[in-house]
Scaffold this active site. Structure first.
Site, mmCIF file in Angstrom:
data_model
loop_
_atom_site.group_PDB
_atom_site.id
_atom_site.type_symbol
_atom_site.label_atom_id
_atom_site.label_comp_id
_atom_site.label_asym_id
_atom_site.label_seq_id
_atom_site.Cartn_x
_atom_site.Cartn_y
_atom_site.Cartn_z
ATOM 1 N N CYS A 1 3.107 -1.416 4.688
ATOM 2 C CA CYS A 1 3.191 0.050 4.703
ATOM 3 C C CYS A 1 3.543 0.625 3.335
ATOM 4 O O CYS A 1 3.233 1.785 3.049
ATOM 5 C CB CYS A 1 4.221 0.516 5.721
ATOM 6 S SG CYS A 1 3.841 0.068 7.424
ATOM 7 N N HIS B 1 0.021 7.737 10.281
ATOM 8 C CA HIS B 1 0.409 6.775 9.245
ATOM 9 C C HIS B 1 -0.737 5.804 8.965
ATOM 10 O O HIS B 1 -0.804 4.730 9.562
ATOM 11 C CB HIS B 1 1.657 6.036 9.736
ATOM 12 C CG HIS B 1 2.147 4.923 8.867
ATOM 13 N ND1 HIS B 1 1.924 4.849 7.508
ATOM 14 C CD2 HIS B 1 2.884 3.814 9.178
ATOM 15 C CE1 HIS B 1 2.488 3.760 7.028
ATOM 16 N NE2 HIS B 1 3.074 3.107 8.020
ATOM 17 N N CYS C 1 9.686 2.199 4.634
ATOM 18 C CA CYS C 1 9.874 0.804 5.016
ATOM 19 C C CYS C 1 8.539 0.071 4.977
ATOM 20 O O CYS C 1 7.474 0.677 5.085
ATOM 21 C CB CYS C 1 10.494 0.703 6.404
ATOM 22 S SG CYS C 1 9.507 1.447 7.718
#
Length: 416
Positions: free
Chosen positions: A92, A369, A399
């Site tokens: 991510c 996302h 994160c």
């Protein structure tokens, strides 16, 4: 040391990441990446032969998303052949990492003009994913699993909530705020400076607006949603019958019972998208007449417990503030990716932040996302918000799987 400046940032709208529902799902990932690269070139009258490198983030580099999307998207966008490209994976955190590395290249004096960004087609992930397989570790890699057990991210989010005493009401409230702020930002056109229209190869419009937000969300509606990861917790993932929950309990035996609080409404949305930023040296801008929008003040990376996986942003933020010579009170705009509501809620509590400065225009719970692209999107969003408010500093972090977090501090140029 020379400074690195952000000249421009652009991104696609986020499309629902499901084939048959999402307006971007029929496009090839390299085509979606080429859309933002082409826009960046057109918006800045860019001589693409002078682009030293294109550093791209894509987390799932398999199939259509394999083969160095950074380079292929640039060729697809009509960039000069001499503009090289590389694609990386920090899960991510990829989209922040690409900007950090681009800045480092410019600040070292090795390059003068670098593009950073990322692409992720979550609709493609859904076609190739196997939910019965461990997401991080192969079932044969038992030594690493014993040393650093890594579970499914949603189960990790619920484990953190259990350990931190964060309840369902808190994360649902944060999800409701995210939706409301995203709706306000869209209505007021706060994303317009960075948002570009995605067109199909035949020139028709594929998507020109955010597709994922659900402004009709209510507190009662969120409260009525069933938790998701309680079902995944007990799925056997190897021949020994090891479960996702058991992996976490190996390292945290104090969790005798999980407090499952996450569901579709307070977790990040599954979407497709791409983003790109133009990073330049002061010398190059003086030569070409480019106008900078922000200076990259400091960057940092941080590792944390891979078993809980999602806790590194707090330490990453503290580290990048130290490198920048700033305190939390200097930061006007905070962007912490809402991978799961507990990530943002814990971040706010641990750093004791003013909630009005955090994710001002909503986050991934409302907007979605697209893993490898999100970090680059958030940097652009933070910059737009600094300009809208005429403020100075923004800190962006998120994160990443494996228990990591990159971070960056930017300064609006006209505040210098």
């Amino acid at each position: 040391m020379p400074d690195a400046f952000i000249v421009d940032a652009c991104r696609t709208p986020r499309g629902i990441g499901k084939v048959g529902r999402g307006s971007l799902a029929h496009l090839h990932p390299s085509y979606l990446g080429s859309t933002v690269l082409r826009a960046l070139a057109e918006r800045n009258n860019l001589k693409t032969a002078e682009v030293d490198d294109i550093i791209w983030g894509t987390s799932s580099q398999v199939g259509k998303q394999g083969g160095d999307l950074g380079r292929m998207a640039a060729l697809n966008a009509g960039y000069a052949e001499r503009s090289s490209g590389v694609t990386l994976d920090r899960f991510c955190g990829s989209g922040i990492t690409t900007v950090n590395l681009a800045a480092a290249q410019v600040m070292s004096g090795m390059e003068d003009l670098v593009i950073a960004g990322g692409t992720e087609m979550m609709s493609y992930h859904a076609q190739i994913a196997d939910p019965t397989q461990p997401p991080m570790l192969d079932s044969g890699n038992l030594d690493l699993r014993d040393m650093h057990p890594q579970s499914q991210q949603g189960v990790c989010a619920d484990a953190i909530a259990t350990l931190e005493g964060i309840d369902r009401e808190a994360v649902d409230n944060l999800a409701l705020v995210s939706q409301a702020r995203a709706a306000r930002a869209i209505a007021e056109g706060r994303f317009n400076k960075s948002l570009i229209t995605v067109k199909n190869p035949d020139g028709t419009v594929a998507l020109d607006h955010e597709e994922f937000p659900r402004p009709e969300t209510t507190k009662e509606g969120l409260a009525g949603l069933k938790t998701v990861f309680s079902m995944l917790r007990d799925i056997p993932i190897d021949e020994k019958g090891t479960t996702y929950g058991a992996l976490i309990q190996r390292k945290y035996p104090e969790i005798t019972e999980f407090n499952h609080i996450h569901h579709a409404g307070n977790s990040s949305g599954v979407v497709d998208g791409a983003a790109a930023l133009l990073i330049a040296s002061e010398a190059y801008m003086q030569k070409t007449g480019m106008t900078p929008r922000a200076r990259i003040v400091a960057t940092a990376n941080m590792g944390d417990c891979p078993t809980l996986m999602l806790n590194a942003p707090v330490a990453a933020a503290e580290k990048v503030l130290m490198k920048a010579g700033l305190t939390k009170d200097d930061i006007d705009v905070w962007e912490i990716n809402e991978a799961f509501a507990v990530v943002a809620e814990r971040f706010i509590r641990k750093l004791d932040l003013d909630r009005e400065k955090v994710n001002i225009n909503g986050g991934a719970m409302a907007l979605g996302h697209p893993i490898g692209a999100t970090g680059s999107m958030l940097i652009g969003t933070a910059l737009d918000e600094l300009e809208r408010q005429q403020k100075r500093y923004a800190l962006i972090t998120m994160c990443a799987a494996g228990g990591m977090a990159p971070a960056i501090v930017i300064e609006r140029v006209w505040a210098i």
